[in-house]
Motif scaffolding. Structure first.
Motif, PDB file in Angstrom:
ATOM      1  N   GLY A 200       0.946  -1.666   0.079  1.00 29.75           N
ATOM      2  CA  GLY A 200      -0.112   0.199   0.023  1.00 29.75           C
ATOM      3  C   GLY A 200       1.012   1.133   0.211  1.00 29.75           C
ATOM      4  N   HIS A 201       0.273   3.104   0.466  1.00 30.52           N
ATOM      5  CA  HIS A 201       0.753   3.702   0.940  1.00 30.52           C
ATOM      6  C   HIS A 201       0.824   3.838   2.349  1.00 30.52           C
ATOM      7  N   SER A 202       2.044   4.706   2.438  1.00 30.37           N
ATOM      8  CA  SER A 202       2.241   5.323   3.439  1.00 30.37           C
ATOM      9  C   SER A 202       2.837   6.737   3.590  1.00 30.37           C
ATOM     10  N   THR A 203       2.566   7.360   4.601  1.00 34.90           N
ATOM     11  CA  THR A 203       3.835   8.486   5.497  1.00 34.90           C
ATOM     12  C   THR A 203       4.057   8.496   5.997  1.00 34.90           C
ATOM     13  N   PRO A 204       4.712   9.495   6.643  1.00 39.81           N
ATOM     14  CA  PRO A 204       4.919  10.099   8.123  1.00 39.81           C
ATOM     15  C   PRO A 204       3.750   9.903   9.283  1.00 39.81           C
ATOM     16  N   THR A 205       1.856  10.723   7.722  1.00 41.85           N
ATOM     17  CA  THR A 205       0.758  10.538   9.016  1.00 41.85           C
ATOM     18  C   THR A 205      -0.713   9.811   8.697  1.00 41.85           C
ATOM     19  N   THR A 206      -0.331   8.863   7.549  1.00 40.38           N
ATOM     20  CA  THR A 206      -1.336   8.151   7.505  1.00 40.38           C
ATOM     21  C   THR A 206      -0.733   6.953   6.342  1.00 40.38           C
ATOM     22  N   ALA A 207      -1.060   5.985   6.527  1.00 42.95           N
ATOM     23  CA  ALA A 207      -1.179   4.677   6.476  1.00 42.95           C
ATOM     24  C   ALA A 207      -2.330   3.840   5.748  1.00 42.95           C
ATOM     25  N   ALA A 208      -2.119   3.378   4.700  1.00 45.39           N
ATOM     26  CA  ALA A 208      -2.914   1.869   4.509  1.00 45.39           C
ATOM     27  C   ALA A 208      -2.333   0.593   3.467  1.00 45.39           C
ATOM     28  N   VAL A 209      -2.738  -0.442   3.532  1.00 47.78           N
ATOM     29  CA  VAL A 209      -2.409  -1.473   2.799  1.00 47.78           C
ATOM     30  C   VAL A 209      -3.730  -2.418   2.454  1.00 47.78           C
ATOM     31  N   VAL A 210      -3.072  -3.188   1.333  1.00 46.47           N
ATOM     32  CA  VAL A 210      -4.026  -3.647   0.485  1.00 46.47           C
ATOM     33  C   VAL A 210      -3.364  -6.124   0.920  1.00 46.47           C
ATOM     34  N   GLN A 211      -3.409  -6.648   1.580  1.00 53.51           N
ATOM     35  CA  GLN A 211      -2.969  -7.710   2.534  1.00 53.51           C
ATOM     36  C   GLN A 211      -3.989  -8.613   1.664  1.00 53.51           C
ATOM     37  N   GLN A 212      -3.011  -9.797   1.065  1.00 55.78           N
ATOM     38  CA  GLN A 212      -3.094 -10.891   0.454  1.00 55.78           C
ATOM     39  C   GLN A 212      -4.775 -11.760   0.662  1.00 55.78           C
ATOM     40  N   ASP A 213      -5.123 -12.050   1.715  1.00 56.07           N
ATOM     41  CA  ASP A 213      -6.260 -11.919   1.771  1.00 56.07           C
ATOM     42  C   ASP A 213      -7.258 -10.611   1.631  1.00 56.07           C
ATOM     43  N   GLY A 214      -7.467  -9.847   0.556  1.00 57.75           N
ATOM     44  CA  GLY A 214      -8.630  -8.847  -0.002  1.00 57.75           C
ATOM     45  C   GLY A 214      -8.369  -7.874   1.167  1.00 57.75           C
ATOM     46  N   THR A 215      -8.227  -8.134   2.483  1.00 58.58           N
ATOM     47  CA  THR A 215      -8.719  -7.275   3.591  1.00 58.58           C
ATOM     48  C   THR A 215      -7.670  -5.985   3.486  1.00 58.58           C
ATOM     49  N   ILE A 216      -8.144  -4.170   3.237  1.00 56.78           N
ATOM     50  CA  ILE A 216      -7.600  -3.047   3.392  1.00 56.78           C
ATOM     51  C   ILE A 216      -7.820  -2.704   4.451  1.00 56.78           C
ATOM     52  N   VAL A 217      -6.367  -2.501   4.822  1.00 59.65           N
ATOM     53  CA  VAL A 217      -5.899  -1.850   6.780  1.00 59.65           C
ATOM     54  C   VAL A 217      -5.657  -0.354   6.520  1.00 59.65           C
ATOM     55  N   ALA A 218      -6.674   1.350   6.698  1.00 60.83           N
ATOM     56  CA  ALA A 218      -5.814   1.718   6.967  1.00 60.83           C
ATOM     57  C   ALA A 218      -5.750   2.557   8.434  1.00 60.83           C
ATOM     58  N   ASP A 219      -5.646   3.936   8.701  1.00 61.92           N
ATOM     59  CA  ASP A 219      -5.474   4.513   9.871  1.00 61.92           C
ATOM     60  C   ASP A 219      -7.164   4.868  10.122  1.00 61.92           C
ATOM     61  N   SER A 220      -7.606   5.389   9.193  1.00 60.36           N
ATOM     62  CA  SER A 220      -8.902   5.875   9.818  1.00 60.36           C
ATOM     63  C   SER A 220     -10.151   5.750   7.904  1.00 60.36           C
ATOM     64  N   PRO A 221     -11.163   5.602   8.353  1.00 52.70           N
ATOM     65  CA  PRO A 221     -12.153   5.496   7.379  1.00 52.70           C
ATOM     66  C   PRO A 221     -11.151   6.645   6.222  1.00 52.70           C
ATOM     67  N   ASN A 222     -11.416   7.971   6.209  1.00 53.52           N
ATOM     68  CA  ASN A 222     -10.945   9.116   5.963  1.00 53.52           C
ATOM     69  C   ASN A 222      -9.730   9.156   5.100  1.00 53.52           C
ATOM     70  N   SER A 223      -8.918   8.022   5.388  1.00 52.24           N
ATOM     71  CA  SER A 223      -7.474   8.294   5.241  1.00 52.24           C
ATOM     72  C   SER A 223      -6.544   8.827   4.398  1.00 52.24           C
ATOM     73  N   ARG A 224      -6.033   9.171   3.360  1.00 54.52           N
ATOM     74  CA  ARG A 224      -5.197   9.934   2.639  1.00 54.52           C
ATOM     75  C   ARG A 224      -5.119   9.301   1.556  1.00 54.52           C
ATOM     76  N   SER A 225      -3.790   8.086   2.465  1.00 52.97           N
ATOM     77  CA  SER A 225      -3.383   7.149   1.880  1.00 52.97           C
ATOM     78  C   SER A 225      -4.256   5.804   1.173  1.00 52.97           C
ATOM     79  N   LEU A 226      -5.667   5.376   1.851  1.00 49.13           N
ATOM     80  CA  LEU A 226      -6.436   4.922   2.419  1.00 49.13           C
ATOM     81  C   LEU A 226      -7.231   5.230   0.183  1.00 49.13           C
ATOM     82  N   GLY A 227      -7.579   6.985   0.563  1.00 48.52           N
ATOM     83  CA  GLY A 227      -7.905   7.237  -1.385  1.00 48.52           C
ATOM     84  C   GLY A 227      -7.297   7.075  -1.820  1.00 48.52           C
ATOM     85  N   ILE A 228      -5.530   6.962  -1.552  1.00 55.67           N
ATOM     86  CA  ILE A 228      -4.606   6.816  -3.022  1.00 55.67           C
ATOM     87  C   ILE A 228      -4.251   5.120  -3.098  1.00 55.67           C
ATOM     88  N   LEU A 229      -4.346   4.665  -2.039  1.00 50.00           N
ATOM     89  CA  LEU A 229      -4.953   2.652  -2.462  1.00 50.00           C
ATOM     90  C   LEU A 229      -5.414   2.348  -3.541  1.00 50.00           C
TER      91      LEU A 229
END
Length: 268
Positions: A200-229
């Protein structure tokens, strides 16, 4: 045939087993394979069962003109993002003839004892209660305390937001090749669960990744990294989930902390 391994124990047993099987044309030596083995060079073929940080110049120098190298190579500066490349060396220049999905354990300068962690590019890890880790392509921007990496891992572990990927089962070799080809400086790889990699994508203040099983994990629902991912995943789907073999490979000459050699780049 010349075989190399960094582990003295394995080399001793390999030589004995080959001898007992009557295979006297095989000799195993203790050596750092990324340096090759000039004593027995030149070689018609070099085949690697580990992943160096780049294609070593030593391998290019030690193969005959027109010879082949087959090796897994990183396609991004984070672990577990690799392809296997078939490389022809002509006139001292390596040219990729074909790439395949796949990879092997990272080449290390000493025998690897901890198989729960990648052998290279782990920027922060927690060992209790289990092996949890993160690798950030932007590590050169982090400080010596790895503050950014620590914060990004902590955000992914705090259970801020999870959701299933709605695009169906993830074709991991296709997805990791696509993510690597983006060459985004915020690219991130993590291990948040046993036997599950995450990209996924991360910065010093935000993070979001997608796991091999299809689970997306992010720091919050409105995470900037989540939007980019999510934008990356949409672009991957729009491209038709391209297979690793469909990318245009290129080797770029470099000399850095990884040594003298060639870095692999993929583009569509």
């Amino acid at each position: 045939m010349t075989s190399l391994d960094i582990d003295d124990y394995l080399v001793k047993w390999a030589n004995l087993i080959h001898h007992e099987c009557g295979l006297d044309s095989v000799r195993c030596h203790v050596a750092d394979g990324t340096s090759g083995f000039p004593e027995r060079a030149p070689y018609d073929r070099i085949v690697a069962w580990c992943t160096p940080p780049l294609l070593p110049q030593a391998w290019v120098d030690q193969v005959v003109d027109g010879g082949l190298i087959v090796a897994p190579l990183p396609i991004a500066p984070v672990p577990n993002m690799t392809v296997v490349a078939k490389i022809r060396v002509s006139g001292g220049e390596p040219v990729v003839e074909q790439v395949f999905p796949g990879g092997y354990i990272e080449a290390t300068t000493s025998p690897k004892t901890d198989l729960d962690l990648p052998g290279r590019w782990v920027d922060w890890e927690n060992r209790v209660p289990g092996a949890l880790w993160i690798s950030i392509a932007w590590r050169e921007e982090d400080d010596y305390l790895h503050t950014g990496a620590r914060a990004a891992l902590a955000r992914l572990l705090k259970d801020g937001h999870t959701e299933p990927y709605e695009g169906g089962e993830i074709d991991w070799p296709s997805w990791r090749s696509f993510a690597a080809a983006l060459a985004d400086p915020q690219l991130t790889m993590a291990g948040l669960s046993p036997d599950l990699w995450a990209i996924g994508h991360s910065t010093p203040t935000t993070a979001a990744v997608v796991q091999q099983d299809g689970t997306i994990v992010a720091d919050s629902p409105n995470s900037r990294s989540l939007g980019i991912l999510q934008g990356w995943l949409d672009a991957w789907e729009a491209a038709g989930r391209p297979a690793p073999e469909t990318y245009r490979p290129a080797l770029v000459r470099c000399d850095d902390e990884g040594g003298a050699g060639w870095r692999m780049r993929l583009s569509l």
